[in-house]
Design a protein around this motif. Structure first.
Motif, PDB file in Angstrom:
ATOM      1  N   LEU A 208       0.842  -1.195   0.000  1.00  0.00           N
ATOM      2  CA  LEU A 208       0.000   0.000   0.000  1.00  0.00           C
ATOM      3  C   LEU A 208       0.875   1.241   0.000  1.00  0.00           C
ATOM      4  N   VAL A 209       1.934   1.183   0.782  1.00  0.00           N
ATOM      5  CA  VAL A 209       2.890   2.275   0.904  1.00  0.00           C
ATOM      6  C   VAL A 209       4.202   1.653   1.380  1.00  0.00           C
ATOM      7  N   ALA A 210       5.319   2.229   0.935  1.00  0.00           N
ATOM      8  CA  ALA A 210       6.628   1.657   1.273  1.00  0.00           C
ATOM      9  C   ALA A 210       7.541   2.717   1.858  1.00  0.00           C
ATOM     10  N   GLY A 211       8.376   2.273   2.788  1.00  0.00           N
ATOM     11  CA  GLY A 211       9.433   3.095   3.347  1.00  0.00           C
ATOM     12  C   GLY A 211      10.770   2.556   2.876  1.00  0.00           C
TER      13      GLY A 211
ATOM     14  N   CYS B 227       5.781  -5.280   6.789  1.00  0.00           N
ATOM     15  CA  CYS B 227       6.585  -6.327   6.145  1.00  0.00           C
ATOM     16  C   CYS B 227       7.969  -5.796   5.796  1.00  0.00           C
ATOM     17  N   ARG B 228       8.952  -6.646   5.984  1.00  0.00           N
ATOM     18  CA  ARG B 228      10.325  -6.277   5.636  1.00  0.00           C
ATOM     19  C   ARG B 228      10.482  -6.277   4.121  1.00  0.00           C
ATOM     20  N   ALA B 229      11.069  -5.223   3.587  1.00  0.00           N
ATOM     21  CA  ALA B 229      11.255  -5.106   2.140  1.00  0.00           C
ATOM     22  C   ALA B 229      12.227  -6.158   1.613  1.00  0.00           C
TER      23      ALA B 229
ATOM     24  N   LEU C 236       4.484   5.078   8.478  1.00  0.00           N
ATOM     25  CA  LEU C 236       3.711   4.826   7.259  1.00  0.00           C
ATOM     26  C   LEU C 236       2.212   4.768   7.548  1.00  0.00           C
ATOM     27  N   VAL C 237       1.833   4.159   8.659  1.00  0.00           N
ATOM     28  CA  VAL C 237       0.412   4.104   9.035  1.00  0.00           C
ATOM     29  C   VAL C 237      -0.119   5.506   9.296  1.00  0.00           C
TER      30      VAL C 237
END
Length: 183
Positions: free
Chosen positions: A5-8, A66-68, A112-113
Motif C-alpha cells: 500500500l505504501v513503502a518506506g 513487512c520487511r522489504a 507509514l500508518v
C-alpha cells in the motif's frame, strides 16, 4: 514488495489476508514472551478468521508491517474503532513479531500508518493506549510524535485482567508540524 500500500526504506505496509494465516500464527507463537500481558493477538485459526472479518467493515483498518528485503511479517498495526462525523478518529493497536523486535521496523511502519491515516483515511486524530510499564510501546508512540494526554485506570481487559493505560494521541496538525520539522 507484494501488494504494498505504501513503502518506506526497510518496510512496507499491506493488508492482511488468508495467505498470511500460517506466517501470522507462527509469528504470534514465536512472540508469546514478547507480547506477555501487553497484547493478545489472534493465536489460532478461528481467531485469525475473526481478525480478518473485522476489516470487512468501515471502522477497522489492518496493516501488516513487512520487511522489504524478504517480505517477512515484522509486525501488525491496526486502526480500530474508526469514528467519522465530528470525531474523525481511531485507536491504534499494534504488536511486533520475533525475531524482528527492537530493530526499528515497527517505528518505520507506524510512520507509514500515520501517513495513510491522515491522508488516505482523512482522520483527524489517532489514539494509542499503552500500559505504563510497557517501555517499548511508549517509546514507539513517543518517537512517532504522540503526546501523553492522560491516565485511564483499569481501561482495557488484556490477558484476562483489567489493566491501567496511558492515553497517547496525535492529531493531523501535530503530524504535519512534525513532518515539517524533520525536513
Amino acid at each position: 514488495m507484494k501488494h504494498a500500500l505504501v513503502a518506506g526504506e526497510r518496510v512496507y505496509l499491506r493488508r492482511p489476508g488468508e495467505r498470511d494465516r500460517a506466517e501470522f500464527l507462527e509469528g504470534v507463537k514465536a512472540s508469546r514472551m514478547l507480547h506477555r500481558s501487553w497484547a493478545h493477538p489472534p493465536a489460532d485459526h478461528h481467531a485469525f478468521t475473526e481478525y480478518l472479518r473485522r476489516f470487512r467493515g468501515h471502522n477497522h483498518e489492518g496493516y501488516l508491517v513487512c520487511r522489504a528485503e524478504d517480505d517477512a511479517i515484522a509486525g501488525v498495526i491496526n486502526v480500530n474503532e474508526i469514528v467519522r462525523g465530528a470525531f474523525q478518529g481511531g485507536y491504534l493497536g499494534y504488536y511486533g513479531f520475533e525475531p524482528y523486535s527492537g530493530q526499528g521496523y515497527m517505528s518505520e511502519g507506524l510512520r507509514l500508518v500515520l501517513r495513510l491515516a491522515f491522508t488516505e483515511l482523512r482522520l483527524h486524530r489517532l489514539e494509542a493506549n499503552v500500559q505504563p510499564a510497557n517501555a517499548a510501546s511508549t517509546a514507539l508512540v513517543q518517537g512517532a510524535g504522540f503526546r501523553l494526554e492522560g491516565f485511564s485506570p483499569r481501561y482495557l481487559k488484556i490477558a484476562g485482567r483489567w489493566r491501567d493505560h496511558e492515553r497517547w494521541a496525535i492529531t493531523v496538525e501535530n503530524w504535519r508540524d512534525l513532518r515539517r520539522s524533520r525536513r
